[in-house]
Design a protein around this motif. Structure first.
Motif, mmCIF file in Angstrom:
data_model
loop_
_atom_site.group_PDB
_atom_site.id
_atom_site.type_symbol
_atom_site.label_atom_id
_atom_site.label_comp_id
_atom_site.label_asym_id
_atom_site.label_seq_id
_atom_site.Cartn_x
_atom_site.Cartn_y
_atom_site.Cartn_z
ATOM 1 N N GLY A 41 95.153 -45.791 -16.256
ATOM 2 C CA GLY A 41 94.037 -46.729 -16.146
ATOM 3 C C GLY A 41 92.695 -46.149 -16.531
ATOM 4 O O GLY A 41 91.682 -46.847 -16.522
ATOM 5 N N SER A 45 94.679 -45.147 -23.511
ATOM 6 C CA SER A 45 95.343 -45.980 -24.502
ATOM 7 C C SER A 45 94.310 -46.791 -25.299
ATOM 8 O O SER A 45 94.409 -46.925 -26.525
ATOM 9 C CB SER A 45 96.334 -46.889 -23.792
ATOM 10 N N THR A 46 93.325 -47.289 -24.599
ATOM 11 C CA THR A 46 92.255 -48.033 -25.274
ATOM 12 C C THR A 46 91.550 -47.123 -26.276
ATOM 13 O O THR A 46 91.284 -47.527 -27.418
ATOM 14 C CB THR A 46 91.248 -48.572 -24.241
HETATM 15 P P1 ADP Z 1 95.330 -45.658 -19.723
HETATM 16 O O1 ADP Z 1 95.916 -45.635 -21.097
HETATM 17 O O2 ADP Z 1 94.517 -44.438 -19.417
HETATM 18 O O3 ADP Z 1 96.322 -45.963 -18.653
HETATM 19 P P2 ADP Z 1 94.155 -48.187 -20.576
HETATM 20 O O4 ADP Z 1 93.307 -47.922 -21.758
HETATM 21 O O5 ADP Z 1 95.497 -48.766 -20.780
HETATM 22 O O6 ADP Z 1 94.256 -46.844 -19.702
HETATM 23 O O7 ADP Z 1 93.367 -49.150 -19.581
HETATM 24 C C1 ADP Z 1 92.016 -48.938 -19.207
HETATM 25 C C2 ADP Z 1 91.555 -50.122 -18.364
HETATM 26 O O8 ADP Z 1 91.505 -51.277 -19.211
HETATM 27 C C3 ADP Z 1 92.488 -50.464 -17.219
HETATM 28 O O9 ADP Z 1 91.681 -50.933 -16.143
HETATM 29 C C4 ADP Z 1 93.331 -51.575 -17.783
HETATM 30 O O10 ADP Z 1 93.802 -52.412 -16.771
HETATM 31 C C5 ADP Z 1 92.362 -52.290 -18.690
HETATM 32 N N1 ADP Z 1 93.002 -52.945 -19.848
HETATM 33 C C6 ADP Z 1 93.745 -52.334 -20.800
HETATM 34 N N2 ADP Z 1 94.150 -53.222 -21.725
HETATM 35 C C7 ADP Z 1 93.659 -54.417 -21.347
HETATM 36 C C8 ADP Z 1 93.718 -55.726 -21.892
HETATM 37 N N3 ADP Z 1 94.371 -55.992 -23.031
HETATM 38 N N4 ADP Z 1 93.084 -56.717 -21.224
HETATM 39 C C9 ADP Z 1 92.415 -56.460 -20.085
HETATM 40 N N5 ADP Z 1 92.306 -55.261 -19.527
HETATM 41 C C10 ADP Z 1 92.915 -54.242 -20.146
#
Ligand code: ADP
Ligand code: ADP
Length: 232
Positions: A41, A45-46
């Protein structure tokens, strides 16, 4: 070289807005392996998906090999993406295609001729150690073999940059080791710049030159791996 300048990414708006990246600055020099580590979280990934614009940053710019990705769209963006390979935690292979045809796919999409595709695919399968598995289907392969196919596919379009999104998180420690070795070879022999995200310290320790720590959408550390792990 990969450069993120003041990159922010917000999902949704108003009260439900999630600030997944907050003013992120990151510079990955050509030919290195850079790790981004953080808890689930945190925004890893973002961040990595903003490099090839699978996610479009809300603010800021992303430049890969001198090309400002954030200015591109449509076919220009597709062209630029050929220079950036990506692999995933769950491999994302097409189950209805055999190994050869999975690796060939990006080249088919680029409109390459069969003969050109063959000349490209066979050495790639050789390189990842799966020359004898060309006719097998993903369901017949182990996790490590699937990731090798995914790596060959990611390299098919001759990228300068490889993005690894938790690429070893679904693998056992021994298989993880062999995939990391392959990534190191790819970096050293082909000079490909690697940006990887992981929640596993061991991955960073074993192959990264530098590491950034991401927490709550912000990069809070950026150091050489040795310094990072010996810091008080
Ligand atoms: P990690 O890869 O470190 O687990 P992410 O980049 O997946 O983190 O997520 C970062 C934050 O953005 C988290 O709070 C996640 O719930 C939120 N998030 C990720 N993708 C989406 C999306 N498509 N829509 C809404 N929130 C998102
Ligand atoms: P052709 O030119 O004979 O039609 P293609 O190159 O289109 O053959 O390949 C047909 C299928 O055979 C491919 O989709 C792939 O699965 C397999 N194939 C082709 N060449 C090889 C090879 N050298 N090694 C393994 N499999 C191959």
């Amino acid at each position: 070289m990969i450069e993120l300048s003041n990159v922010s990414k917000t999902y949704g708006s108003g009260e439900s807005a999630v600030h997944a990246l907050k003013d992120v600055n990151l510079r990955v020099p050509k030919g290195t392996i850079h790790g981004v580590i953080g808890l689930s979280g945190a925004g890893k990934s973002t961040l990595i998906r903003c490099v090839n614009l699978l996610e479009r940053p809300t603010q800021g710019s992303v430049t890969v090999d001198g090309q400002e990705m954030t200015r591109l769209s449509g076919s220009a963006l597709n062209q630029a993406r050929h220079r950036i390979g990506m692999i995933f935690q769950h491999f994302n292979l097409l189950t209805t295609r055999n190994v050869y045809d999975n690796v060939a796919l990006p080249l088919e999409l680029m409109g390459e001729k069969r003969s050109v595709i063959k000349e490209r695919v066979l050495p790639l399968l050789e390189m990842v150690g799966l020359a004898d598995k060309a006719q097998q289907y993903p369901a017949q392969l182990s996790g490590g073999q699937k990731q090798r196919v995914a790596i060959a596919r990611a390299l098919a379009s001759k990228p300068n940059v490889l993005l690894c999104d938790e690429a070893t998180s679904a693998l056992d420690p021994q298989t993880t080791g062999s995939i990391l070795e392959l990534l190191r070879d790819i970096n050293q022999q082909l000079g490909i710049t690697i940006l990887l995200i992981t929640h596993e310290m061991e991955v960073v320790k074993s192959i990264c030159y530098r590491v950034s720590l991401i927490s709550n959408g912000a990069l809070v550390e950026d150091a050489e791996v040795g310094d990072f792990f010996t810091a008080p």
